[in-house]
Enzyme design. Structure first.
Site, PDB file in Angstrom:
ATOM      1  NE  ARG A  72      -3.703  -1.925   0.404  1.00 48.57           N
ATOM      2  CZ  ARG A  72      -3.114  -3.723  -0.556  1.00 48.57           C
ATOM      3  NH1 ARG A  72      -2.557  -3.202  -1.526  1.00 48.57           N
ATOM      4  NH2 ARG A  72      -3.561  -4.638  -0.636  1.00 48.57           N
ATOM      5  CB  CYS A 124      -8.332  -1.093   4.934  1.00 46.12           C
ATOM      6  SG  CYS A 124      -9.578  -2.997   4.070  1.00 46.12           S
ATOM      7  CD  GLU A 152      -4.896   0.551   3.551  1.00 45.04           C
ATOM      8  OE1 GLU A 152      -4.967  -0.383   4.245  1.00 45.04           O
ATOM      9  OE2 GLU A 152      -5.334   0.850   2.052  1.00 45.04           O
TER      10      GLU A 152
HETATM   11  C1  FAD Z   1     -15.294   1.270   0.014  1.00 40.21           C
HETATM   12  C2  FAD Z   1     -14.324   1.864  -0.412  1.00 40.21           C
HETATM   13  C3  FAD Z   1     -13.548   0.522  -1.071  1.00 40.21           C
HETATM   14  C4  FAD Z   1     -12.189   0.564  -1.430  1.00 40.21           C
HETATM   15  N1  FAD Z   1     -11.558  -0.869  -1.568  1.00 40.21           N
HETATM   16  C5  FAD Z   1     -10.030  -1.231  -1.696  1.00 40.21           C
HETATM   17  C6  FAD Z   1      -9.187  -2.611  -2.194  1.00 40.21           C
HETATM   18  O1  FAD Z   1     -10.126  -3.073  -2.310  1.00 40.21           O
HETATM   19  N2  FAD Z   1      -8.223  -1.379  -1.451  1.00 40.21           N
HETATM   20  C7  FAD Z   1      -6.857  -0.413  -1.708  1.00 40.21           C
HETATM   21  O2  FAD Z   1      -6.086  -0.853  -1.920  1.00 40.21           O
HETATM   22  N3  FAD Z   1      -8.320   0.796  -1.511  1.00 40.21           N
HETATM   23  C8  FAD Z   1      -8.769   0.533  -1.390  1.00 40.21           C
HETATM   24  N4  FAD Z   1      -9.708   1.300  -0.628  1.00 40.21           N
HETATM   25  C9  FAD Z   1      -9.058   2.248  -0.722  1.00 40.21           C
HETATM   26  C10 FAD Z   1      -8.780   3.380  -1.782  1.00 40.21           C
HETATM   27  O3  FAD Z   1      -9.603   3.046  -3.140  1.00 40.21           O
HETATM   28  C11 FAD Z   1      -7.476   3.672  -2.213  1.00 40.21           C
HETATM   29  O4  FAD Z   1      -6.099   3.472  -1.223  1.00 40.21           O
HETATM   30  C12 FAD Z   1      -7.065   4.240  -4.339  1.00 40.21           C
HETATM   31  O5  FAD Z   1      -5.866   4.102  -4.131  1.00 40.21           O
HETATM   32  C13 FAD Z   1      -6.900   6.024  -3.333  1.00 40.21           C
HETATM   33  O6  FAD Z   1      -6.915   6.421  -4.885  1.00 40.21           O
HETATM   34  P1  FAD Z   1      -7.195   7.915  -4.871  1.00 40.21           P
HETATM   35  O7  FAD Z   1      -7.433   8.418  -6.540  1.00 40.21           O
HETATM   36  O8  FAD Z   1      -8.678   8.443  -4.477  1.00 40.21           O
HETATM   37  O9  FAD Z   1      -6.871   8.691  -3.822  1.00 40.21           O
HETATM   38  P2  FAD Z   1      -6.724   9.701  -3.066  1.00 40.21           P
HETATM   39  O10 FAD Z   1      -7.840   9.399  -1.721  1.00 40.21           O
HETATM   40  O11 FAD Z   1      -7.633  11.142  -3.929  1.00 40.21           O
HETATM   41  O12 FAD Z   1      -5.159  10.247  -2.278  1.00 40.21           O
HETATM   42  C14 FAD Z   1      -4.414   9.368  -1.644  1.00 40.21           C
HETATM   43  C15 FAD Z   1      -3.079   9.102  -1.601  1.00 40.21           C
HETATM   44  O13 FAD Z   1      -2.268   9.122  -2.605  1.00 40.21           O
HETATM   45  C16 FAD Z   1      -1.690  10.490  -2.897  1.00 40.21           C
HETATM   46  N5  FAD Z   1      -1.949  10.530  -4.834  1.00 40.21           N
HETATM   47  C17 FAD Z   1      -3.040  10.862  -5.273  1.00 40.21           C
HETATM   48  N6  FAD Z   1      -2.900  10.592  -6.616  1.00 40.21           N
HETATM   49  C18 FAD Z   1      -1.753  11.297  -6.625  1.00 40.21           C
HETATM   50  C19 FAD Z   1      -0.952  11.749  -7.306  1.00 40.21           C
HETATM   51  N7  FAD Z   1      -1.021  11.399  -9.079  1.00 40.21           N
HETATM   52  N8  FAD Z   1       0.208  11.582  -7.512  1.00 40.21           N
HETATM   53  C20 FAD Z   1       0.836  11.581  -5.880  1.00 40.21           C
HETATM   54  N9  FAD Z   1       0.282  10.898  -4.831  1.00 40.21           N
HETATM   55  C21 FAD Z   1      -1.000  11.230  -4.836  1.00 40.21           C
HETATM   56  C22 FAD Z   1      -3.025  11.583  -2.527  1.00 40.21           C
HETATM   57  O14 FAD Z   1      -2.134  12.843  -1.875  1.00 40.21           O
HETATM   58  C23 FAD Z   1      -3.139  10.583  -1.221  1.00 40.21           C
HETATM   59  O15 FAD Z   1      -2.114  10.748   0.060  1.00 40.21           O
HETATM   60  C24 FAD Z   1     -11.046   1.414  -1.024  1.00 40.21           C
HETATM   61  C25 FAD Z   1     -11.760   2.763  -0.604  1.00 40.21           C
HETATM   62  C26 FAD Z   1     -12.928   2.342  -0.434  1.00 40.21           C
HETATM   63  C27 FAD Z   1     -13.528   4.070  -0.028  1.00 40.21           C
END
Ligand code: FAD
Length: 301
Positions: free
Chosen positions: A174, A223, A293
């Site tokens: 992660r 999570c 996380e």
């Molecule tokens: C219902 C639900 C289910 C989920 N299931 C899973 C799962 O099964 N497995 C899992 O791993 N995660 C899961 N997640 C968590 C989430 O979906 C992941 O962590 C996902 O990768 C976040 O991506 P995001 O674009 O929404 O990032 P954001 O939430 O917008 O950002 C998360 C972090 O990444 C950084 N970031 C975002 N974009 C960039 C970029 N371009 N460059 C540098 N840093 C960046 C942000 O600054 C922040 O620190 C779940 C979330 C929800 C709500």
């Protein structure tokens, strides 16, 4: 002054006092004082260069699915949502390399892959993410994680953009170690040719499993704690009898103990208080220190 300077950058949208709550899956958080949306790689490079050279901190927003944002909000947020193009290389009969902007949604990318008969990311179906966020968090399941499909990542920092191949990237559980002051602006993903109906069936299976195990329809950030080595954070929290514990509208999900759900108008502070209780109880009863996380903006956890 800052806002006026930034408005001079071509293809950069600069908005003030933008509510972040609707842009997060948790539906929690105050506004962004400045909200920046670069419309091109050049605009992104100029913006990062401007901010970094003046040591002005900013946050990068993907799809907002792994965020807990302070109720007071944050100063500067950059969204890469407009950098979402997808290009497939014409080369390769079986394996295909696809370039995709960091702002592209993971589900849009999976749908595009199915339409083009390309397989590779089905196991990540249903994870709400942008490509950039999925790479930064090395999103995944116990079967597969984003890093496994990556051929190269483009980073953009104060000195411009550069591509780094997979063998030079430091992915971990992660997480991905980002080069100093750089963010992810695009990626090359390796996919292979497959029958679209077979890919569709696989996606359906993954989605059904997800719906059966995760709280659906309730705002959350997925999570909330990382799984400790060889164990599951959800199992430990459940073992401490914490499922259903609630502070205000923030509740430890009754369905999946590693999810905190927002039952209405939960505040970031209420979630932070729950996080503290969980960490203390789990450490006291099992000796294991849980690590969040979720990315927390503007607060200590
Ligand atoms: C219902 C639900 C289910 C989920 N299931 C899973 C799962 O099964 N497995 C899992 O791993 N995660 C899961 N997640 C968590 C989430 O979906 C992941 O962590 C996902 O990768 C976040 O991506 P995001 O674009 O929404 O990032 P954001 O939430 O917008 O950002 C998360 C972090 O990444 C950084 N970031 C975002 N974009 C960039 C970029 N371009 N460059 C540098 N840093 C960046 C942000 O600054 C922040 O620190 C779940 C979330 C929800 C709500």
């Amino acid at each position: 002054m800052l806002s006026e300077d930034l408005k001079k950058i071509r293809d950069l949208q600069v908005r003030e006092d933008v509510p972040l709550l609707p842009l997060t899956s948790f539906r929690i958080g105050g506004p962004a004082h400045l909200f920046l949306v670069p419309g091109s790689l050049k605009a992104l490079e100029q913006t990062i260069s401007y901010l970094s050279n003046r040591y002005i901190p900013y946050k990068v927003l993907g799809r907002g699915s792994n965020l807990l944002i302070s109720d007071k909000g944050v100063k500067i947020v950059m969204s890469l949502a407009a950098l979402n193009s997808i290009h497939s290389s014409p080369r390769g009969h079986f394996l295909k390399t696809v370039s995709v902007g960091a702002g592209c949604r993971l589900d849009s990318f999976v749908s595009w892959s199915i339409r083009n008969g390309l397989s590779g990311l089905e196991n990540l179906s249903g994870i709400p993410a942008s490509i950039g966020g999925a790479i930064a968090m090395n999103a995944g399941t116990n079967k597969f994680s984003m890093s496994e499909a990556i051929e190269a990542v483009q980073f953009t920092g104060p000195d411009g953009s550069c591509w780094l191949r997979r063998d030079r990237l430091q992915f971990d559980y992660r997480s991905l170690r980002l080069p100093d002051r750089a963010i992810i602006s695009a990626a090359r993903i390796q996919l292979c040719k497959a029958d679209p109906d077979r890919i569709r069936r696989r996606v359906k299976r993954v989605m059904l499993k997800r719906r059966a195990t995760q709280p659906a329809g309730e705002p959350s950030a997925g999570c909330i704690f990382r799984n400790p080595p060889g164990d599951s954070a959800g199992r430990l929290i459940d073992r401490c009898g914490l499922k259903g514990l609630r502070i205000g509208d923030a509740e430890i999900s009754k369905r999946h103990a590693n999810f905190i759900v927002n039952c209405g108008k939960a505040s970031a502070l209420q979630v932070v208080d729950l996080l503290k209780i969980i960490r203390e109880r789990v450490q006291k009863e099992t000796g294991i220190k849980l690590v969040p996380e979720v990315s927390v903006w503007g607060m200590e956890t």
